[in-house]
Design an enzyme around this catalytic site. Structure first.
Site, PDB file in Angstrom:
ATOM      1  N   ASN A  87       0.806  -1.223   0.000  1.00  9.09           N
ATOM      2  CA  ASN A  87       0.000   0.000   0.000  1.00  9.09           C
ATOM      3  C   ASN A  87       0.842   1.278   0.000  1.00  9.09           C
ATOM      4  O   ASN A  87       0.453   2.275  -0.592  1.00  9.09           O
ATOM      5  CB  ASN A  87      -0.915  -0.033   1.237  1.00  9.09           C
ATOM      6  N   LYS A 121       8.509 -10.675  -3.507  1.00  8.18           N
ATOM      7  CA  LYS A 121       9.476 -11.761  -3.741  1.00  8.18           C
ATOM      8  C   LYS A 121       9.890 -12.408  -2.413  1.00  8.18           C
ATOM      9  O   LYS A 121       9.932 -13.628  -2.298  1.00  8.18           O
ATOM     10  CB  LYS A 121      10.701 -11.209  -4.493  1.00  8.18           C
ATOM     11  N   SER A 138      -3.428  -0.112  -6.287  1.00 10.93           N
ATOM     12  CA  SER A 138      -3.240   0.580  -7.547  1.00 10.93           C
ATOM     13  C   SER A 138      -4.033   1.889  -7.500  1.00 10.93           C
ATOM     14  O   SER A 138      -4.187   2.499  -6.436  1.00 10.93           O
ATOM     15  CB  SER A 138      -3.705  -0.352  -8.673  1.00 10.93           C
ATOM     16  N   TYR A 152       3.564   8.575 -11.369  1.00  9.74           N
ATOM     17  CA  TYR A 152       2.474   7.853 -10.679  1.00  9.74           C
ATOM     18  C   TYR A 152       1.665   7.009 -11.664  1.00  9.74           C
ATOM     19  O   TYR A 152       1.371   5.842 -11.395  1.00  9.74           O
ATOM     20  CB  TYR A 152       1.590   8.878  -9.970  1.00  9.74           C
ATOM     21  N   LYS A 156       1.652   2.875 -11.264  1.00  8.45           N
ATOM     22  CA  LYS A 156       0.408   2.134 -10.990  1.00  8.45           C
ATOM     23  C   LYS A 156       0.053   1.210 -12.166  1.00  8.45           C
ATOM     24  O   LYS A 156      -0.427   0.094 -11.956  1.00  8.45           O
ATOM     25  CB  LYS A 156      -0.732   3.103 -10.681  1.00  8.45           C
ATOM     26  N   VAL A 183      -9.914   9.049  -2.233  1.00 10.64           N
ATOM     27  CA  VAL A 183     -10.031   8.865  -0.781  1.00 10.64           C
ATOM     28  C   VAL A 183      -9.500  10.098  -0.046  1.00 10.64           C
ATOM     29  O   VAL A 183      -8.484  10.673  -0.448  1.00 10.64           O
ATOM     30  CB  VAL A 183      -9.241   7.611  -0.330  1.00 10.64           C
ATOM     31  N   THR A 185      -7.395  11.481   2.094  1.00  9.61           N
ATOM     32  CA  THR A 185      -6.139  11.219   2.813  1.00  9.61           C
ATOM     33  C   THR A 185      -5.164  12.365   2.511  1.00  9.61           C
ATOM     34  O   THR A 185      -5.454  13.253   1.708  1.00  9.61           O
ATOM     35  CB  THR A 185      -5.487   9.905   2.323  1.00  9.61           C
TER      36      THR A 185
HETATM   37  N1  LIG Z   1      -5.927   8.849  -1.612  1.00 11.64           N
HETATM   38  C1  LIG Z   1      -6.404   8.549  -2.816  1.00 11.64           C
HETATM   39  O1  LIG Z   1      -7.342   9.191  -3.321  1.00 11.64           O
HETATM   40  C2  LIG Z   1      -5.849   7.382  -3.568  1.00 11.64           C
HETATM   41  C3  LIG Z   1      -6.411   7.092  -4.823  1.00 11.64           C
HETATM   42  C4  LIG Z   1      -5.915   6.015  -5.550  1.00 11.64           C
HETATM   43  C5  LIG Z   1      -4.895   5.233  -5.015  1.00 11.64           C
HETATM   44  N2  LIG Z   1      -4.367   5.547  -3.799  1.00 11.64           N
HETATM   45  C6  LIG Z   1      -3.296   4.674  -3.291  1.00 11.64           C
HETATM   46  O2  LIG Z   1      -3.624   4.256  -1.974  1.00 11.64           O
HETATM   47  C7  LIG Z   1      -2.411   3.999  -1.226  1.00 11.64           C
HETATM   48  C8  LIG Z   1      -2.459   4.740   0.106  1.00 11.64           C
HETATM   49  O3  LIG Z   1      -2.531   6.114  -0.181  1.00 11.64           O
HETATM   50  P1  LIG Z   1      -3.026   7.189   0.885  1.00 11.64           P
HETATM   51  O4  LIG Z   1      -3.907   8.113   0.154  1.00 11.64           O
HETATM   52  O5  LIG Z   1      -3.465   6.542   2.128  1.00 11.64           O
HETATM   53  O6  LIG Z   1      -1.620   7.954   1.114  1.00 11.64           O
HETATM   54  P2  LIG Z   1      -0.991   8.678   2.374  1.00 11.64           P
HETATM   55  O7  LIG Z   1      -2.034   9.225   3.262  1.00 11.64           O
HETATM   56  O8  LIG Z   1       0.032   9.578   1.806  1.00 11.64           O
HETATM   57  O9  LIG Z   1      -0.274   7.463   3.157  1.00 11.64           O
HETATM   58  C9  LIG Z   1       0.868   6.865   2.642  1.00 11.64           C
HETATM   59  C10 LIG Z   1       1.394   5.870   3.651  1.00 11.64           C
HETATM   60  O10 LIG Z   1       2.610   5.313   3.142  1.00 11.64           O
HETATM   61  C11 LIG Z   1       3.656   5.489   4.104  1.00 11.64           C
HETATM   62  N3  LIG Z   1       4.921   5.662   3.412  1.00 11.64           N
HETATM   63  C12 LIG Z   1       5.252   6.646   2.540  1.00 11.64           C
HETATM   64  N4  LIG Z   1       6.519   6.499   2.142  1.00 11.64           N
HETATM   65  C13 LIG Z   1       6.995   5.386   2.750  1.00 11.64           C
HETATM   66  C14 LIG Z   1       8.240   4.714   2.755  1.00 11.64           C
HETATM   67  N5  LIG Z   1       9.295   5.156   2.016  1.00 11.64           N
HETATM   68  N6  LIG Z   1       8.401   3.606   3.517  1.00 11.64           N
HETATM   69  C15 LIG Z   1       7.371   3.155   4.257  1.00 11.64           C
HETATM   70  N7  LIG Z   1       6.159   3.742   4.295  1.00 11.64           N
HETATM   71  C16 LIG Z   1       5.982   4.843   3.559  1.00 11.64           C
HETATM   72  C17 LIG Z   1       3.228   6.711   4.898  1.00 11.64           C
HETATM   73  O11 LIG Z   1       3.766   6.716   6.201  1.00 11.64           O
HETATM   74  P3  LIG Z   1       5.142   7.444   6.628  1.00 11.64           P
HETATM   75  O12 LIG Z   1       5.147   8.784   5.969  1.00 11.64           O
HETATM   76  O13 LIG Z   1       5.037   7.457   8.115  1.00 11.64           O
HETATM   77  O14 LIG Z   1       6.242   6.540   6.139  1.00 11.64           O
HETATM   78  C18 LIG Z   1       1.723   6.482   4.987  1.00 11.64           C
HETATM   79  O15 LIG Z   1       1.432   5.555   6.029  1.00 11.64           O
HETATM   80  C19 LIG Z   1      -1.288   4.398  -2.153  1.00 11.64           C
HETATM   81  O16 LIG Z   1      -0.794   3.255  -2.836  1.00 11.64           O
HETATM   82  C20 LIG Z   1      -1.946   5.335  -3.159  1.00 11.64           C
HETATM   83  O17 LIG Z   1      -1.254   5.387  -4.369  1.00 11.64           O
HETATM   84  C21 LIG Z   1      -4.810   6.596  -3.068  1.00 11.64           C
END
Ligand SMILES: NC(=O)c1ccc[n+]([C@@H]2O[C@H](COP(=O)([O-])OP(=O)(O)OC[C@H]3O[C@@H](n4cnc5c(N)ncnc54)[C@H](OP(=O)(O)O)[C@@H]3O)[C@@H](O)[C@H]2O)c1
Length: 263
Positions: A87, A121, A138, A152, A156, A183, A185
């Protein structure tokens, strides 16, 4: 609930934290990872306060040692690995290729693509043993092109293809690419705060309008769908790209007596 841990990367906030909480509510132990120790520990404490089981692994998932600790912790603490949710991701760089820094592209692909591939892996032999599942988070961006989102969109789309590849190579592991919708976030907040300069005005305005009109999904909705998929996705979904609101996901919440046991 059958034992065996689920690893969720990027679980300190947003979708990953919501998925971890949902998994714990379904009775599954979780190993959760992210870099920010305080936020990650807060999610784990919240899960434990509701009688769930959660262990944290603090660190950057682009590092080999951190990926190894995620898998080792799952095996040591819970005896078995049952699922992996890739994720953790970032949106940056938001810039057309001509203006983006090369290093920003490299860092992006390390986190959004290389880390999920290499973590999968490492986990594979354990997932084969448990007939487990990998869910790659994704995005609609996997199918769409938004100017300024080259890294991005590409990472994806590549994750979707990786999911299909894995399904073809690993008959005993169910692999699904998951589309969470739009979402509420920090990732969405980042689009609104930094996207104006680098994105086409109509695309940028669409994200702002969705936020202002309250259309963003609360993370709990796709988080629950993500949890159900990593626990119960059937073989028929392996290799597929599945949206959070696909009726086949909600159907997983209502097993019938004719269903085989949920492994
Ligand atoms: N939000 C949307 O609308 C949306 C739409 C489509 C897809 N997505 C996908 O959903 C997933 C979650 O997104 P989100 O919106 O929840 O994003 P977010 O709020 O930015 O959260 C990202 C998470 O990843 C962690 N992270 C970032 N860099 C990292 C690293 N180098 N090592 C370990 N952890 C790391 C962050 O924690 P730390 O900073 O503490 O490491 C955080 O817990 C992603 O794959 C995103 O592409 C989101």
């Amino acid at each position: 609930m059958e034992q065996g841990a689920i690893i969720v990367t990027g679980a300190s906030r947003g979708l990953g934290a919501a998925a971890a909480r949902a998994l714990a509510n379904f009775g599954a132990p979780v190993v959760i990872g992210a870099r920010t120790a305080s936020d990650l520990e807060a999610v784990a404490n919240d899960i434990r306060a509701r009688d769930g089981r959660a262990v944290t692994v603090v660190g950057d998932v682009t590092e080999d040692s951190v990926r190894a600790r995620l898998v080792e912790t799952a095996l040591q603490e819970f005896g078995r690995l049952r699922g992996l949710v890739n994720n953790a991701a970032m949106l940056r760089p938001i810039a057309p290729l001509a203006q983006a820094e090369s290093g920003a592209w490299e860092a992006h692909l390390q986190l959004n693509l290389i880390a999920p591939v290499l973590l999968t892996k490492l986990a594979l032999e354990h997932l084969r043993e448990s007939n487990g599942r990998v869910i790659n988070v994704s995005s609609g961006a996997a199918l769409r092109v938004t100017p300024g989102w080259g890294a991005y969109d590409l990472s994806k789309a590549a994750l979707n293809h990786f999911t299909r590849q894995l399904a073809a190579e690993e008959p005993n592991v169910i692999s699904v690419a998951f589309r969470p919708g739009v979402v509420d976030t920090e990732m969405q907040a980042e689009i609104r705060s930094t996207g104006r300069e680098a994105m086409p005005p109509e695309a940028y305005a669409r994200f702002v309008r969705s936020f202002e009109e309250g259309e963003l999904l609360p993370p709990e909705k796709p988080g629950r769908a993500l949890a159900m998929l990593v626990l119960w996705a059937p073989q028929t979904l392996s290799g597929e790209y599945v949206s959070w609101d696909d009726p086949r996901v909600e159907a997983l919440a209502e097993p019938t007596s004719a269903d085989p046991p949920r492994g």
